[in-house]
Scaffold this motif. Structure first.
Motif, PDB file in Angstrom:
ATOM      1  N   ALA A  20       0.790  -0.988  -0.001  1.00 53.88           N
ATOM      2  CA  ALA A  20       0.090  -0.086  -0.288  1.00 53.88           C
ATOM      3  C   ALA A  20       0.927   1.120   0.077  1.00 53.88           C
ATOM      4  CB  ALA A  20      -0.830  -0.472   1.371  1.00 53.88           C
ATOM      5  N   LEU A  21       2.156   1.401   0.503  1.00 53.62           N
ATOM      6  CA  LEU A  21       3.025   2.254   0.726  1.00 53.62           C
ATOM      7  C   LEU A  21       4.477   1.805   0.694  1.00 53.62           C
ATOM      8  CD1 LEU A  21       3.545   5.474   1.206  1.00 53.62           C
ATOM      9  CD2 LEU A  21       4.499   4.648   3.513  1.00 53.62           C
ATOM     10  N   ILE A  22       5.521   1.966  -1.063  1.00 57.51           N
ATOM     11  CA  ILE A  22       6.024   2.094  -0.746  1.00 57.51           C
ATOM     12  C   ILE A  22       6.822   2.921  -0.813  1.00 57.51           C
ATOM     13  CG2 ILE A  22       8.297   1.080  -2.855  1.00 57.51           C
ATOM     14  CD1 ILE A  22       6.209  -0.565  -4.168  1.00 57.51           C
ATOM     15  N   PHE A  23       8.374   3.406  -0.207  1.00 62.65           N
ATOM     16  CA  PHE A  23       9.104   4.735   0.022  1.00 62.65           C
ATOM     17  C   PHE A  23      11.070   4.271   0.254  1.00 62.65           C
ATOM     18  CE2 PHE A  23      10.377   4.495   4.540  1.00 62.65           C
ATOM     19  CZ  PHE A  23      10.085   3.669   5.086  1.00 62.65           C
ATOM     20  N   SER A  24      11.217   5.664  -0.082  1.00 57.28           N
ATOM     21  CA  SER A  24      12.448   6.185  -0.047  1.00 57.28           C
ATOM     22  C   SER A  24      12.798   7.064   0.519  1.00 57.28           C
ATOM     23  CB  SER A  24      12.819   5.739  -1.609  1.00 57.28           C
ATOM     24  OG  SER A  24      14.172   5.223  -2.001  1.00 57.28           O
ATOM     25  N   ALA A  25      13.171   6.530   1.959  1.00 56.57           N
ATOM     26  CA  ALA A  25      13.809   7.950   2.817  1.00 56.57           C
ATOM     27  C   ALA A  25      15.308   8.099   2.500  1.00 56.57           C
ATOM     28  CB  ALA A  25      13.694   7.879   3.998  1.00 56.57           C
ATOM     29  N   PHE A  26      15.449  10.105   2.699  1.00 50.86           N
ATOM     30  CA  PHE A  26      17.144  10.074   2.918  1.00 50.86           C
ATOM     31  C   PHE A  26      17.486   9.886   1.713  1.00 50.86           C
ATOM     32  CE2 PHE A  26      20.943  10.903   5.458  1.00 50.86           C
ATOM     33  CZ  PHE A  26      20.572  12.017   5.462  1.00 50.86           C
ATOM     34  N   ARG A  27      16.832  10.490   0.550  1.00 52.98           N
ATOM     35  CA  ARG A  27      17.729  10.405  -1.041  1.00 52.98           C
ATOM     36  C   ARG A  27      18.613   8.871  -1.850  1.00 52.98           C
ATOM     37  NH1 ARG A  27      20.860  15.516   1.646  1.00 52.98           N
ATOM     38  NH2 ARG A  27      18.645  16.816   1.673  1.00 52.98           N
ATOM     39  N   ALA A  28      18.154   7.962  -0.719  1.00 55.22           N
ATOM     40  CA  ALA A  28      18.737   6.276  -1.397  1.00 55.22           C
ATOM     41  C   ALA A  28      18.279   6.777  -2.814  1.00 55.22           C
ATOM     42  CB  ALA A  28      17.669   5.615  -0.621  1.00 55.22           C
ATOM     43  N   PHE A  29      17.324   7.033  -3.500  1.00 54.44           N
ATOM     44  CA  PHE A  29      17.390   7.236  -4.780  1.00 54.44           C
ATOM     45  C   PHE A  29      17.991   7.443  -6.056  1.00 54.44           C
ATOM     46  CE2 PHE A  29      15.041   8.872  -8.448  1.00 54.44           C
ATOM     47  CZ  PHE A  29      14.300   7.608  -9.132  1.00 54.44           C
ATOM     48  N   GLN A  30      18.719   8.847  -5.255  1.00 50.24           N
ATOM     49  CA  GLN A  30      20.044   9.416  -6.013  1.00 50.24           C
ATOM     50  C   GLN A  30      20.949   8.756  -5.802  1.00 50.24           C
ATOM     51  OE1 GLN A  30      19.209  13.263  -3.066  1.00 50.24           O
ATOM     52  NE2 GLN A  30      20.413  14.281  -5.685  1.00 50.24           N
ATOM     53  N   HIS A  31      21.292   7.882  -5.539  1.00 51.22           N
ATOM     54  CA  HIS A  31      22.399   6.663  -5.801  1.00 51.22           C
ATOM     55  C   HIS A  31      21.984   6.014  -7.151  1.00 51.22           C
ATOM     56  CE1 HIS A  31      24.313   7.449  -2.002  1.00 51.22           C
ATOM     57  NE2 HIS A  31      23.233   7.220  -1.149  1.00 51.22           N
ATOM     58  N   LEU A  32      20.521   6.346  -8.060  1.00 52.06           N
ATOM     59  CA  LEU A  32      20.465   5.492  -9.316  1.00 52.06           C
ATOM     60  C   LEU A  32      21.123   6.234  -9.852  1.00 52.06           C
ATOM     61  CD1 LEU A  32      17.256   4.957  -8.614  1.00 52.06           C
ATOM     62  CD2 LEU A  32      19.426   2.703  -8.583  1.00 52.06           C
ATOM     63  N   ASP A  33      22.348   6.343 -10.270  1.00 53.53           N
ATOM     64  CA  ASP A  33      23.611   7.414 -11.539  1.00 53.53           C
ATOM     65  C   ASP A  33      22.513   7.378 -12.599  1.00 53.53           C
ATOM     66  OD1 ASP A  33      25.442   9.502 -11.408  1.00 53.53           O
ATOM     67  OD2 ASP A  33      25.767   7.982 -12.987  1.00 53.53           O
ATOM     68  N   ARG A  34      22.297   6.403 -13.193  1.00 52.44           N
ATOM     69  CA  ARG A  34      22.114   6.280 -14.406  1.00 52.44           C
ATOM     70  C   ARG A  34      20.249   6.395 -15.099  1.00 52.44           C
ATOM     71  NH1 ARG A  34      24.347   0.985 -17.015  1.00 52.44           N
ATOM     72  NH2 ARG A  34      22.664   0.035 -15.729  1.00 52.44           N
ATOM     73  N   VAL A  35      19.815   7.311 -15.913  1.00 54.69           N
ATOM     74  CA  VAL A  35      18.656   7.057 -16.090  1.00 54.69           C
ATOM     75  C   VAL A  35      17.732   5.870 -16.574  1.00 54.69           C
ATOM     76  CG1 VAL A  35      16.619   7.402 -17.822  1.00 54.69           C
ATOM     77  CG2 VAL A  35      18.809   9.379 -16.815  1.00 54.69           C
ATOM     78  N   GLU A  36      18.583   4.643 -17.159  1.00 55.94           N
ATOM     79  CA  GLU A  36      17.693   3.607 -16.750  1.00 55.94           C
ATOM     80  C   GLU A  36      17.457   2.564 -15.809  1.00 55.94           C
ATOM     81  OE1 GLU A  36      21.826   2.586 -19.273  1.00 55.94           O
ATOM     82  OE2 GLU A  36      21.201   0.017 -18.665  1.00 55.94           O
ATOM     83  N   ASP A  37      18.481   2.969 -14.482  1.00 57.84           N
ATOM     84  CA  ASP A  37      18.419   2.357 -12.897  1.00 57.84           C
ATOM     85  C   ASP A  37      16.701   3.052 -12.696  1.00 57.84           C
ATOM     86  OD1 ASP A  37      20.079   0.632 -13.357  1.00 57.84           O
ATOM     87  OD2 ASP A  37      21.498   1.911 -12.713  1.00 57.84           O
ATOM     88  N   GLN A  38      17.041   4.280 -13.804  1.00 57.02           N
ATOM     89  CA  GLN A  38      15.586   5.439 -11.900  1.00 57.02           C
ATOM     90  C   GLN A  38      14.157   5.243 -12.396  1.00 57.02           C
ATOM     91  OE1 GLN A  38      16.839   8.851 -13.461  1.00 57.02           O
ATOM     92  NE2 GLN A  38      18.736   8.983 -12.212  1.00 57.02           N
TER      93      GLN A  38
END
Ligand SMILES: C[S@@+](CC[C@H](N)C(=O)[O-])C[C@H]1O[C@@H](n2cnc3c(N)ncnc32)[C@H](O)[C@@H]1O
Length: 260
Positions: free
Chosen positions: A109-127
């Protein structure tokens, strides 16, 4: 200086809670994600759960209702630091990458990613890979919430930020002093961060260890286009964890996205 690791290995996992109990908890992020989890009324997944700074209190609160909580992280050292705190019965951990995890047939019901973890995905294909995995794992009507830092132009214009002390705390009877420095690469929208930890015992420096990692930064409309491209149509964007609208001086982009 000794002990370089790849960003979230032995060195960082050992100092993470000491550092961020001060540097991050004051943003109110943990309370904000917790209220989203409470409102979601269903299973909760965190991507890049780390030492459980945010996820563990959520799982403890939801344990009496038996709500399943799952934490994914690619660092075994960070997950071990979380396990060492004692996991409630409703919390499960999975070692893996946020761009290619697979927990099917579970839905959240909720997926979250706290404190900038998403910024470790450098490549657009990984994002995009991560956002596709999120879509596949959301229950109908579910939400994806995450935050990344707002790349304020005055800050990102500084290409070399020399080392300076950014935190100091007592841990295991020793004083820990953390120093940070940054090198910015505006062409690739990337910050190369270096942290150095000194351990002092009775005025003697007994250890000096460093880590380095990269963070990708995102501009506002880039994020919106990325989410739209991944099929998220219903977006809310805030400038902090108190729900203020995004504004020029904001330190964070705080996003809640739903598939229409
Ligand atoms: C800044 S920490 C955030 C930890 C936790 N969410 C918090 O708020 O304290 C980033 C975490 O993301 C994890 N991480 C980085 N890249 C990842 C990836 N591609 N897949 C899964 N986890 C990743 C790191 O191991 C680390 O635990």
């Amino acid at each position: 200086m000794t002990g370089d690791d790849d960003g979230y290995g032995r060195v960082t996992s050992g100092f993470y809670d000491g550092a961020y109990a001060r540097l991050r908890d004051s943003s109110g992020d943990a309370a904000w994600y917790r209220s989203l989890a409470r409102e979601a009324r269903g299973p909760v997944l965190e991507l890049g759960a780390g030492t459980g700074r945010v996820l563990l209190p959520i799982a403890r609160e939801l344990e009496p209702q038996g709500v399943a909580c799952v934490g994914v992280d690619r660092s075994p050292e960070m997950l071990n630091a979380l396990r060492a705190k004692g996991l409630p019965a409703n919390l499960r951990l999975a070692e893996g990458s946020m761009q290619d995890f697979d927990l099917a047939p579970e839905r959240f019901a909720l997926i979250f990613s706290a404190f900038r973890a998403f910024q470790h995905l450098d490549r657009v294909e990984d994002q995009l890979g991560c956002l596709a995995r999120v879509r596949d794992h959301l229950a109908p009507g579910g939400a994806f919430a995450f935050d990344v830092f707002h790349p304020r132009l005055d800050r990102i214009a500084i290409l070399e930020e020399p080392e300076s002390e950014d935190a100091r705390w007592v841990q295991g009877g020793d004083e820990i002093v953390r120093f940070a420095s940054a090198r910015r690469d505006p062409v690739n929208q990337r910050v190369h961060v270096r942290m150095r930890y000194e351990r002092w015992r009775a005025d003697v420096r007994v250890a000096d260890e460093g880590v380095a990692f990269d963070m990708r930064y995102f501009f506002r409309f880039e994020l919106e286009h990325l989410l739209a491209r991944a099929g998220f149509a219903d977006l809310s964007l805030y400038g902090d964890f108190q729900g203020a609208p995004f504004a020029a001086g904001a330190s964070d982009f705080v996003v809640v996205a739903r598939v229409a």
